[in-house]
Design an enzyme around this catalytic site. Sequence first.
Site, PDB file in Angstrom:
ATOM      1  N   SER A 219      -4.009  -4.779  19.519  1.00 42.56           N
ATOM      2  CA  SER A 219      -2.348  -4.966  19.441  1.00 42.56           C
ATOM      3  C   SER A 219      -1.797  -4.906  20.735  1.00 42.56           C
ATOM      4  CB  SER A 219      -2.079  -3.732  18.646  1.00 42.56           C
ATOM      5  OG  SER A 219      -0.570  -3.907  18.427  1.00 42.56           O
TER       6      SER A 219
ATOM      7  N   LYS B  98      -5.904  -1.387  12.258  1.00 44.77           N
ATOM      8  CA  LYS B  98      -5.314  -2.530  12.583  1.00 44.77           C
ATOM      9  C   LYS B  98      -4.078  -3.073  11.830  1.00 44.77           C
ATOM     10  CE  LYS B  98      -3.144  -5.618  15.445  1.00 44.77           C
ATOM     11  NZ  LYS B  98      -3.059  -7.134  15.322  1.00 44.77           N
TER      12      LYS B  98
ATOM     13  N   HIS C 297      -1.593  -0.539  11.273  1.00 53.53           N
ATOM     14  CA  HIS C 297      -0.468  -0.646  12.462  1.00 53.53           C
ATOM     15  C   HIS C 297       0.484  -1.683  12.082  1.00 53.53           C
ATOM     16  CE1 HIS C 297       0.459  -2.899  15.945  1.00 53.53           C
ATOM     17  NE2 HIS C 297       0.697  -1.629  16.582  1.00 53.53           N
ATOM     18  N   ASN C 298      -0.031  -2.945  11.713  1.00 55.39           N
ATOM     19  CA  ASN C 298       0.802  -4.064  11.574  1.00 55.39           C
ATOM     20  C   ASN C 298       1.885  -3.843  10.400  1.00 55.39           C
ATOM     21  OD1 ASN C 298      -0.959  -5.060  13.466  1.00 55.39           O
ATOM     22  ND2 ASN C 298      -0.636  -7.120  12.660  1.00 55.39           N
TER      23      ASN C 298
ATOM     24  N   GLU D  63       4.350  -1.649  11.785  1.00 53.61           N
ATOM     25  CA  GLU D  63       5.028  -2.575  12.729  1.00 53.61           C
ATOM     26  C   GLU D  63       6.324  -3.286  11.888  1.00 53.61           C
ATOM     27  OE1 GLU D  63       2.669  -5.290  15.200  1.00 53.61           O
ATOM     28  OE2 GLU D  63       4.235  -6.656  14.724  1.00 53.61           O
TER      29      GLU D  63
END
Length: 469
Positions: free
Chosen positions: A128, A182, A185-186, A189
């Site tokens: 990222s 990940k 995380h996105n 986000e």
Amino acid sequence: MEMAEIGLIGLGTMGAMLALNIAEKGFRIAVYNRTTSVTRQFAAEAGDLAPRIVPTESLEAFVAAIKPPRAIILMVPAGPVVDDQIAALKPLLGPDDLIIDAGNANFHDTNRRAAAASGYRFLGMGVSGGEEGARHGPSIMGGGEKADWDRVAPVLEAISAKYQGIPCATWMGPGGAGHFVKAVHNGIEYADMQMIAEIYGVMRDGLGMEAAEIGAVFEEWNQGPLQSYLIEISAAVSKAVDGDAPMLDVILDKAGQKGTGRWTVIEAQNLAAPIPVIEAAVMARNVSARLAERQAGEAAFGAAPMALAKGALHLKTLEQAMIAGKILCYAQGFALIVAASREFGWNLPLPAIARVWREGCIIRSSMLNDMATALEENPERGLMLAPFFADHLRAASPGLRQVVSVGAAQGLPLPALSAGLAWFDMMRTARGTANMIQAQRDFFGAHGFERLDKPGQKDLHGPWGGHMV
Ligand SMILES: NC(=O)c1ccc[n+]([C@@H]2O[C@H](COP(=O)([O-])OP(=O)(O)OC[C@H]3O[C@@H](n4cnc5c(N)ncnc54)[C@H](OP(=O)(O)O)[C@@H]3O)[C@@H](O)[C@H]2O)c1
């Protein structure tokens, strides 16, 4: 010629930057790209780093240029391209050679590829930080065999972002664990971005503020508890101009997505893990894309009033709403990670996940350091109940409530902030309303329920036998 210590396939936006980063950290790197002219141009423009870059024009030459046991990073589009690339490499590799898929793979694909890896080794690695992160220090979330990670960790730690000197590159667990982290995380986000967009909407449509004024507010917030990359860039984009017009004012309000937020939501549903703030953020992007329908809606119903009376909301209250929303969103995200960790037997390291997100990645923020500390104290407790965040929520949740209620009254759409508040209220309600759901389910489907006055007894029924269908 001296052999390369590592190789990279795919010199697109991310791959090119990652390759330069690797070379800059002193590692000799072989590169290969499907389109040869891209490889040539990359090598020609590598400047001082060119001596550490070995451009190759066939897969055979690429593999031959790397010192065995080889480590090969794939930075190609997620999906079938990765499978094709692995299939093309496989006959050229030895059993100790390692393929590292650094694209945004769906973690189910990574699980499958890890299980199918035979005649070579395989790691799935979430990266990222976008182009800038790839060039100067991304946040790296690895998954696969720990021994394989350890082998390449010196390179990955060297190229990763550093938080007070600590590398933001961590092995998360086996198989698809890195790509799963990940994806979450996105998802976070998406949610962080959506909540900022909602607060921006309150300032623009509710308080009638100009983009530059809004930028100044974000800039100020970036000095406080909300300090983060996303608030920082929101200040920058709000202040940017295009000729005489604020840049923001001429950008079409139609957002795209590449699917990682959607994967997070789908997985949360599979795991029965509630992440309503992230769900609302993904939903909001999908609604934004339906511009013609929104225009028809406005023509049919008229736009909501939106404008707020003077003094109806203070900027401090908006900041509090944002703080509360952010804590609630991360509490949900980490709870999803706990659910996945249990389901897949991954033993995911929650504090290490908070730490790996502190620098390099898009959601980097000062709050993540406090989250790492809270999760270290007790990873199972739930972030909302950690004393530090519970205190913050006690102070900030009234602001969130005020913003959501004022927004609802004036028709300011606040899907993510509202979802956060509703979840918070559910999570602080010991006696909820699912007794009604249970009664309904028993009425039409004889699903059975438990009674408060008969603890431990399952599958009890109500007095509506005659009405059952
Ligand atoms: N962009 C970001 O901010 C970001 C952030 C994190 C993760 N990622 C992930 O990183 C990966 C790469 O993204 P990117 O933005 O760098 O993509 P990109 O700029 O579109 O580059 C794609 C690369 O893959 C190659 N490629 C495409 N199709 C291929 C095929 N069928 N066979 C072989 N090579 C092929 C391209 O080669 P040619 O030159 O021949 O077309 C190019 O080198 C993706 O999984 C993406 O989701 C991106």
